[in-house]
Design a protein around this motif. Sequence first.
Motif, PDB file in Angstrom:
ATOM      1  N   ILE A  10      43.145  38.299  36.828  1.00  0.00           N
ATOM      2  CA  ILE A  10      42.195  38.091  38.414  1.00  0.00           C
ATOM      3  C   ILE A  10      41.195  36.937  37.809  1.00  0.00           C
ATOM      4  CG2 ILE A  10      39.910  39.321  39.260  1.00  0.00           C
ATOM      5  CD1 ILE A  10      41.908  41.166  40.540  1.00  0.00           C
ATOM      6  N   ASN A  11      40.151  37.317  36.399  1.00  0.00           N
ATOM      7  CA  ASN A  11      39.793  37.007  35.121  1.00  0.00           C
ATOM      8  C   ASN A  11      39.987  34.821  35.366  1.00  0.00           C
ATOM      9  OD1 ASN A  11      37.924  39.236  35.218  1.00  0.00           O
ATOM     10  ND2 ASN A  11      38.544  40.066  33.370  1.00  0.00           N
ATOM     11  N   ALA A  12      41.127  34.962  35.169  1.00  0.00           N
ATOM     12  CA  ALA A  12      42.182  33.405  34.397  1.00  0.00           C
ATOM     13  C   ALA A  12      41.477  32.880  35.970  1.00  0.00           C
ATOM     14  CB  ALA A  12      43.514  34.010  34.315  1.00  0.00           C
ATOM     15  N   ALA A  13      41.872  33.338  36.886  1.00  0.00           N
ATOM     16  CA  ALA A  13      41.693  32.761  38.621  1.00  0.00           C
ATOM     17  C   ALA A  13      40.368  32.517  38.772  1.00  0.00           C
ATOM     18  CB  ALA A  13      42.230  33.183  39.786  1.00  0.00           C
ATOM     19  N   GLY A  14      39.102  32.686  37.326  1.00  0.00           N
ATOM     20  CA  GLY A  14      38.385  32.128  38.276  1.00  0.00           C
ATOM     21  C   GLY A  14      37.184  33.665  38.625  1.00  0.00           C
ATOM     22  N   TYR A  15      37.692  34.449  38.929  1.00  0.00           N
ATOM     23  CA  TYR A  15      37.209  35.212  39.459  1.00  0.00           C
ATOM     24  C   TYR A  15      36.036  36.295  38.809  1.00  0.00           C
ATOM     25  CZ  TYR A  15      39.713  33.852  43.625  1.00  0.00           C
ATOM     26  OH  TYR A  15      40.290  33.045  44.778  1.00  0.00           O
ATOM     27  N   LEU A  74      35.707  45.933  41.759  1.00  0.00           N
ATOM     28  CA  LEU A  74      34.668  45.220  43.297  1.00  0.00           C
ATOM     29  C   LEU A  74      34.673  43.992  41.945  1.00  0.00           C
ATOM     30  CD1 LEU A  74      32.598  45.592  45.197  1.00  0.00           C
ATOM     31  CD2 LEU A  74      30.679  46.692  42.733  1.00  0.00           C
ATOM     32  N   ILE A  75      34.406  43.299  42.990  1.00  0.00           N
ATOM     33  CA  ILE A  75      34.823  41.938  42.940  1.00  0.00           C
ATOM     34  C   ILE A  75      34.274  40.838  43.599  1.00  0.00           C
ATOM     35  CG2 ILE A  75      36.418  40.067  43.094  1.00  0.00           C
ATOM     36  CD1 ILE A  75      38.797  41.717  42.842  1.00  0.00           C
ATOM     37  N   GLU A  76      33.403  40.068  42.345  1.00  0.00           N
ATOM     38  CA  GLU A  76      32.300  39.109  42.719  1.00  0.00           C
ATOM     39  C   GLU A  76      33.824  37.507  43.826  1.00  0.00           C
ATOM     40  OE1 GLU A  76      28.298  38.145  41.398  1.00  0.00           O
ATOM     41  OE2 GLU A  76      29.268  35.946  41.675  1.00  0.00           O
ATOM     42  N   LEU A  77      32.636  37.966  45.119  1.00  0.00           N
ATOM     43  CA  LEU A  77      33.971  36.450  45.738  1.00  0.00           C
ATOM     44  C   LEU A  77      33.046  35.059  46.430  1.00  0.00           C
ATOM     45  CD1 LEU A  77      37.400  36.766  46.568  1.00  0.00           C
ATOM     46  CD2 LEU A  77      36.679  37.369  48.324  1.00  0.00           C
ATOM     47  N   PRO A  78      33.630  34.149  46.014  1.00  0.00           N
ATOM     48  CA  PRO A  78      32.748  32.787  46.550  1.00  0.00           C
ATOM     49  C   PRO A  78      33.197  32.784  47.968  1.00  0.00           C
ATOM     50  CG  PRO A  78      34.057  32.103  44.631  1.00  0.00           C
ATOM     51  CD  PRO A  78      34.373  33.883  44.995  1.00  0.00           C
ATOM     52  N   ASP A  79      31.452  33.280  49.521  1.00  0.00           N
ATOM     53  CA  ASP A  79      31.706  33.325  50.765  1.00  0.00           C
ATOM     54  C   ASP A  79      32.366  32.130  50.718  1.00  0.00           C
ATOM     55  OD1 ASP A  79      31.236  34.976  52.497  1.00  0.00           O
ATOM     56  OD2 ASP A  79      29.715  34.329  52.503  1.00  0.00           O
TER      57      ASP A  79
END
Length: 403
Positions: free
Chosen positions: A389-394, A327-332
């Motif tokens: 994923i974390n390194a990419a800012g997500y 479950l990932i928080e994604l900029p909309d």
Amino acid sequence: MLTLDIIYKAGTVLKDVIHPTALIHTEKLNPEATIFLKPENLQVTGSFKVRGSGFKISQLTDEEKSHGVLASSAGNHAQGVALAARRFGIKATICMPAGAPISKVEATRELGAEVKLVPGVYDDAYKYALQMQEETGMTFIHPFDDEQVIAGQGTIGMEILAERPDIDVIFIPIGGGGLASGVAYAVKMLKPSVKIIGVQAAGAASMQASIESDKIETLPEVLTIADGIAVKEPGTHTFELCKNYVDEVVTVTEDEICAAILALIEHHKLTSEGAGAVSVAAAMFNKYPIAGKKVCCIVSGGNIDVTILSRVINRGLMKSGRTCEMLIELPDRPGSLLGLSSVIVKYGANIISLHHERNGESPDVNSCNLRMVLETRNSEHIQEIQKGINAAGYIILDTRAAN
């Protein structure tokens, strides 16, 4: 009294009843040990149970045979009794819990037995069968707490030692304890140095609880995919035999059982039910030290309900790190999903499904949640993906994968 002579006799009697199950060497389940499978899932009726019931019925008097036989079972013992009764020309009635897999109920009927479905679990069917015995005079064939039944199961131990006299450890599924009692007794009489490890589902560990408290314990409930060993209370004979001849009883989780079922299918093209796979799960997840040892896992049965097989495989995949749900928080905003997908591609994972959740739970009103299921190689691969994923800012809010 149970003796080696009785087990030897059972081995002779059963030659015309059972199917030979030679050991299968495996290098896939645990590379730290030399592991062999005893594939009783390939036995007649798909389970070891035909051994105990076959020997017990063969020893009945003509008078007892004339009244027929009666049994209670969640499935495998039912088929064993039904087959043995048919071979000896005896009427058989089987009391089964109403929740028993339909495939096992129908298989029992196809072998010529009359089936009575009883509301509740195995123990309820057992009580109903005892009531029928008093009313009809039929001979009750106990699924585990009978010395002749135990002797029949003990033939498995003799076969293992005959084929691999150098075996060090034997993992044995335990429900009521008939299989473990017979195998443990036979093996300890012939080669006391062999370690006998009983394995129970964590949700049905009645024998483990009984041995730990040194008295028979009754569980308030049992809950496990391993329906063949979902027994609330061990037998009187089996408790004493397991206490004296089983070195240790360990437990495995539902996810570990599913992973073992999956491993048997994938690596050996063997179908095991939950009860049969607990021994393999114990070896896979090092429930007892086996590094450098020669180990035998008894795969006690293969009668799994095909309607749940897909769910079992999915849980097994997740436990072994072959699939992962995040479950990932994604900029909309446009391009966010493309950027995340690029990270997944970079690390060689395959996206199975995606689901946007714009439910307002995120503290950032400009964000949404993305539920993503990935096909992965193993647990280490999942960790690599998470770092990427974390390194990419997500932001990863939750991950479901191997524990």
